[in-house]
Design an enzyme around this catalytic site. Structure first.
Site, PDB file in Angstrom:
ATOM      1  N   CYS A 156     -25.646  -2.205 -57.342  1.00 37.57           N
ATOM      2  CA  CYS A 156     -24.993  -2.550 -56.082  1.00 37.57           C
ATOM      3  C   CYS A 156     -24.687  -4.043 -56.108  1.00 37.57           C
ATOM      4  O   CYS A 156     -25.172  -4.759 -56.962  1.00 37.57           O
ATOM      5  CB  CYS A 156     -25.921  -2.261 -54.919  1.00 37.57           C
TER       6      CYS A 156
ATOM      7  N   ARG B 243     -19.428  -3.522 -58.832  1.00 32.79           N
ATOM      8  CA  ARG B 243     -20.828  -3.139 -59.016  1.00 32.79           C
ATOM      9  C   ARG B 243     -21.190  -1.849 -58.278  1.00 32.79           C
ATOM     10  O   ARG B 243     -22.281  -1.305 -58.439  1.00 32.79           O
ATOM     11  CB  ARG B 243     -21.750  -4.259 -58.533  1.00 32.79           C
TER      12      ARG B 243
ATOM     13  N   TRP C 246     -23.712   1.571 -54.766  1.00 31.82           N
ATOM     14  CA  TRP C 246     -23.532   2.667 -55.712  1.00 31.82           C
ATOM     15  C   TRP C 246     -24.766   3.548 -55.522  1.00 31.82           C
ATOM     16  O   TRP C 246     -25.881   3.165 -55.858  1.00 31.82           O
ATOM     17  CB  TRP C 246     -23.445   2.122 -57.134  1.00 31.82           C
TER      18      TRP C 246
ATOM     19  N   ASN D 245     -30.652  -4.014 -54.308  1.00 26.98           N
ATOM     20  CA  ASN D 245     -30.038  -3.477 -55.520  1.00 26.98           C
ATOM     21  C   ASN D 245     -31.180  -3.067 -56.445  1.00 26.98           C
ATOM     22  O   ASN D 245     -32.008  -3.907 -56.791  1.00 26.98           O
ATOM     23  CB  ASN D 245     -29.175  -4.577 -56.173  1.00 26.98           C
ATOM     24  N   GLY D 246     -31.253  -1.787 -56.805  1.00 30.84           N
ATOM     25  CA  GLY D 246     -32.336  -1.326 -57.670  1.00 30.84           C
ATOM     26  C   GLY D 246     -32.978  -0.067 -57.109  1.00 30.84           C
ATOM     27  O   GLY D 246     -32.346   0.665 -56.332  1.00 30.84           O
TER      28      GLY D 246
ATOM     29  N   GLU E 258     -14.404   5.063 -79.059  1.00 26.52           N
ATOM     30  CA  GLU E 258     -14.160   4.126 -77.964  1.00 26.52           C
ATOM     31  C   GLU E 258     -12.863   4.489 -77.227  1.00 26.52           C
ATOM     32  O   GLU E 258     -12.806   4.450 -75.999  1.00 26.52           O
ATOM     33  CB  GLU E 258     -14.116   2.690 -78.526  1.00 26.52           C
TER      34      GLU E 258
ATOM     35  N   LYS F 110     -12.577   5.459 -73.220  1.00 25.17           N
ATOM     36  CA  LYS F 110     -11.675   4.753 -72.291  1.00 25.17           C
ATOM     37  C   LYS F 110     -10.845   5.756 -71.507  1.00 25.17           C
ATOM     38  O   LYS F 110     -10.702   5.644 -70.292  1.00 25.17           O
ATOM     39  CB  LYS F 110     -10.723   3.803 -73.031  1.00 25.17           C
TER      40      LYS F 110
ATOM     41  N   GLU G  54     -13.005   7.841 -68.926  1.00 20.76           N
ATOM     42  CA  GLU G  54     -13.613   7.196 -67.770  1.00 20.76           C
ATOM     43  C   GLU G  54     -12.607   6.746 -66.729  1.00 20.76           C
ATOM     44  O   GLU G  54     -12.940   6.712 -65.554  1.00 20.76           O
ATOM     45  CB  GLU G  54     -14.562   6.058 -68.172  1.00 20.76           C
TER      46      GLU G  54
ATOM     47  N   HIS H  51     -15.148  22.027 -89.329  1.00 15.70           N
ATOM     48  CA  HIS H  51     -16.478  22.607 -89.159  1.00 15.70           C
ATOM     49  C   HIS H  51     -16.670  23.136 -87.737  1.00 15.70           C
ATOM     50  O   HIS H  51     -17.809  23.300 -87.285  1.00 15.70           O
ATOM     51  CB  HIS H  51     -17.554  21.577 -89.525  1.00 15.70           C
TER      52      HIS H  51
ATOM     53  N   LYS I 220     -20.042  -0.856 -62.807  1.00 16.05           N
ATOM     54  CA  LYS I 220     -19.858  -1.732 -63.967  1.00 16.05           C
ATOM     55  C   LYS I 220     -21.116  -1.844 -64.821  1.00 16.05           C
ATOM     56  O   LYS I 220     -21.058  -1.772 -66.027  1.00 16.05           O
ATOM     57  CB  LYS I 220     -19.414  -3.115 -63.494  1.00 16.05           C
TER      58      LYS I 220
END
Ligand code: M6R
Length: 634
Positions: free
Chosen positions: A2, A27, A74, A100-101, A507, A511, A514, A530, A629
């Site tokens: 957050c 955040r 968040w 935050n946490g 990568e 991208k 997300e 396979h 983030k």
């Protein structure tokens, strides 16, 4: 994670709080709120949704007052909703908190508080903190405590009661001359002004106001008043804190004319990697005339890391390296493994941070553990570092955020010099991490004498060309835009590559997933037959990377396999490759370099493809759904 802000001074707090939260919205962005003291009472305004919803709600009636705190959330405990949005208060409304946490022992605490008559308004773990504060403050008051600052004394008691990770910021209408902050495992910065002070989770929120900051460490408490900031430890002993001068300006944390932070950050890559090669951010040299260290010898003969204080013997004698990270940083670690094994001939394993400490890794005093993290705050990465230290390994952090938890915890740190990365999707952090891993591999190869002087010089001269080559790749985005528009509505996309192209494919797929929510999978091209080949059907887009000369022919065979099933193939080739276009539907060329360095060029069109696909689909590029983030919870 957050975002937290706070203000105390003579100005109106609300404009700063809203502006600061805007800079911290990366955040977390599922709800937002502020609390402002108007001289008599505290007004709390909060709402589910983006900060813009809160701004809209209060635009004609901004809470007045010069003391306030704010939060952008968040969700971890309790779904996003008005009542779960921060700030939270106790029953009396005297004590307000943002957090935050995670408060790990909140459930038993909550049950006991309810038994003692506290009524809860939210499902969050945070609210227990406000109620505890109310209760402890009441007890101290009744016991006629001789503490000169009952607010601070009560906060200190609360911190003894709660367990978990947090940055907590408290205000109270009973003590309107101060804000109290506490930090444990989550970042918190105090911005030092003249007759006013600022609080934030991250520097972008305060850098337009001041470059003078205190970066709090775990266990520290800040007593922030209008004209002073005092830092104490948990026992109340004063800490003589050094001022940290922020070496970038507010423009670096703004969009600078780009539509999105992600696009800005993609375009900043030439500068970011140049700064990382140098070891400092150009324009803003280290303070007070100290000559900036350079990480590359002027004659291109060697890599120098003036900041690495290890005895070179240690690096020479290492017999195993673990690279540990999450997400994009993990993908950078995969490339890093390749570099170190190829150039310095040391065995490297790459681990997801969330797995490393649960698998009883074999670690001894000849082991080096390297942790890669843009934010330096990712909870799993930090926990893995703590575990690795406990097991006796030496630790090296590769991070972008100066003074971050990871940087402080590590034995040694190498900073990427990417500048602030705000978009949730990591771009310039990734390429600067690759640069640093490449330079580290060369540095180790020098100590271990595994590379000739000529080859070292050749690779360094190619390294120096990369910023201009990335700029070249960025100069023609139209074909990529066209592909994104054409294929952006497909629900599945495959990425293929061999060797380093496979690492880049991973990568590229991340991208795309997300930010555009398209299902994307990356496969080592040789693995296709396979199992995965069964998924290749007519018209399915396949992005095939073919920049690795040593496996080029093999890659072409795999491309033929998907083409034979009528996939639509977009190839990524190096300049001068006229072969690939015979086997694919479209080709994107990137400048020619050594195959070791091609990931830095090949990833750029993939970043752009993801960006434009997300735009085509109308997604919120900088703030994709469900993500934040940096992930400060396990
Ligand atoms: O701050 P970190 O580098 O430790 O973050 C690790 C991942 O959470 C991060 O790279 C994530 O995967 C990015 N959103 C990907 O773009």
């Amino acid at each position: 994670m957050c975002g937290i802000v706070g203000y105390i001074g003579d100005r109106q707090a609300t404009p700063f709080l809203l502006d600061g939260l805007t800079k911290l919205e990366y955040r977390g962005y599922d709800s937002a709120g502020i609390a402002v003291f108007d001289g008599k009472d505290i007004r709390i305004e909060k709402t589910v949704g983006r900060l813009s919803t809160l701004k809209e709600k209060i635009k004609n009636d901004l809470p007045p007052g010069s003391l306030g705190i704010g939060h952008t959330r968040w969700a971890t405990h309790g779904r996003p909703s008005d009542r779960n949005a921060h700030p939270h208060s106790d029953c009396s409304g005297n004590f307000i908190v943002v957090h935050n946490g995670i408060i790990e022992n909140y459930l038993p605490l909550k049950e006991k508080l309810i038994e003692r008559g506290h009524e809860f308004k939210s499902e969050t773990d945070t609210e227990v903190v406000a109620h505890l504060l109310e209760e402890i403050h009441g007890k101290l008051e009744r016991s006629k405590s001789d503490s000169p600052d009952l607010f601070l004394a009560a906060v200190r008691e609360v911190l003894k009661t709660i367990e978990g990770s947090y940055s907590l910021v408290f205000m109270s209408k009973l003590f309107p001359h101060e804000i109290i902050c506490a930090k444990q495992d989550n970042p918190l910065v105090i911005g030092l002004g003249e007759g006013e002070n600022f609080i934030a989770s991250d520097i972008p929120a305060i850098v337009s106001e001041t470059r003078k900051t205190f970066i709090l460490k775990d266990g520290e408490i800040a007593i922030v008043q209008k004209n002073s900031v005092e830092i104490q430890d948990r026992n109340g002993d004063r800490i003589d804190k050094k001022i940290f001068y922020v070496n970038w300006n507010s423009a670096a944390a703004e969009k600078g004319g780009y539509e999105h932070f992600m696009l800005k950050e993609i375009n900043e890559q030439p500068k970011a990697i140049k700064d990382t090669m140098r070891g400092f951010i150009k324009q803003i040299r280290p303070a007070r005339g100290t000559p900036a260290p350079e990480r590359i010898a002027q004659d291109d003969s060697a890599i120098i890391f003036p900041e690495l204080k290890w005895n070179p013997e240690f690096l020479d004698n290492i017999d195993k390296i673990y690279i540990i990270a999450c997400g994009t940083a993990y993908h950078a670690g995969l490339v890093g493994k390749f570099y170190i094994e190829r150039l310095a001939r040391v065995l490297v394993e790459v681990d997801l941070a969330s797995e490393f400490r649960y698998r009883d890794p074999i670690v001894d005093e000849k082991t080096l553990t390297i942790f890669i993290s843009q934010s330096g705050e990712t909870s799993d990465t930090l926990a893995a570092m703590k575990e690795s230290k406990r097991l006796g390994a030496k630790t090296l952090a590769i991070t972008n955020v100066i003074g971050s938890s990871l940087a402080r915890e590590a034995d040694q740190v190498l900073y990427t010099m990417a500048g602030p990365e705000i978009a949730v999707a990591s771009t310039k952090a990734y390429t600067t991490q690759l640069i640093l891993m490449f330079m580290l591999a060369l540095y180790m190869s020098q100590l271990r004498q595994t590379l000739s002087a000529d080859r070292t010089r050749e690779l360094i001269s190619l390294l120096r060309k990369l910023p201009a080559q990335i700029s070249e790749t960025l100069s023609d985005v139209e074909p990529i835009k066209t592909f994104a528009e054409k294929y952006g509505f497909n629900e599945d996309v495959f990425y293929l590559g061999r060797s380093l192209d496979y690492d880049v494919a991973l990568e590229g797929a991340l991208k795309l997933k997300e930010i555009s929510y398209i299902h994307a999978e990356a496969y080592a091209a040789g693995e296709l037959k396979h199992g995965t080949l069964a998924l290749i059907v007519e018209g399915i887009p396949v992005i095939a990377l073919a920049t690795q000369k040593s496996v080029y022919e093999k890659t072409i065979s795999n491309i033929k396999e998907v083409k034979a099933r009528d996939a639509v193939v977009i190839g990524i080739a190096s300049d001068g490759d006229e072969e690939l276009e015979k086997y694919v539907d479209h080709v994107i060329h990137v400048p020619e370099t050594d195959e070791l360095l091609s990931p830095l060029l090949a990833v750029v069109p993939l970043q752009l493809l993801a960006y434009y696909a997300a735009i085509t689909r109308g997604c919120d590029v900088d703030k994709p759904r469900n993500l934040a983030k940096s992930v400060t919870v396990e």
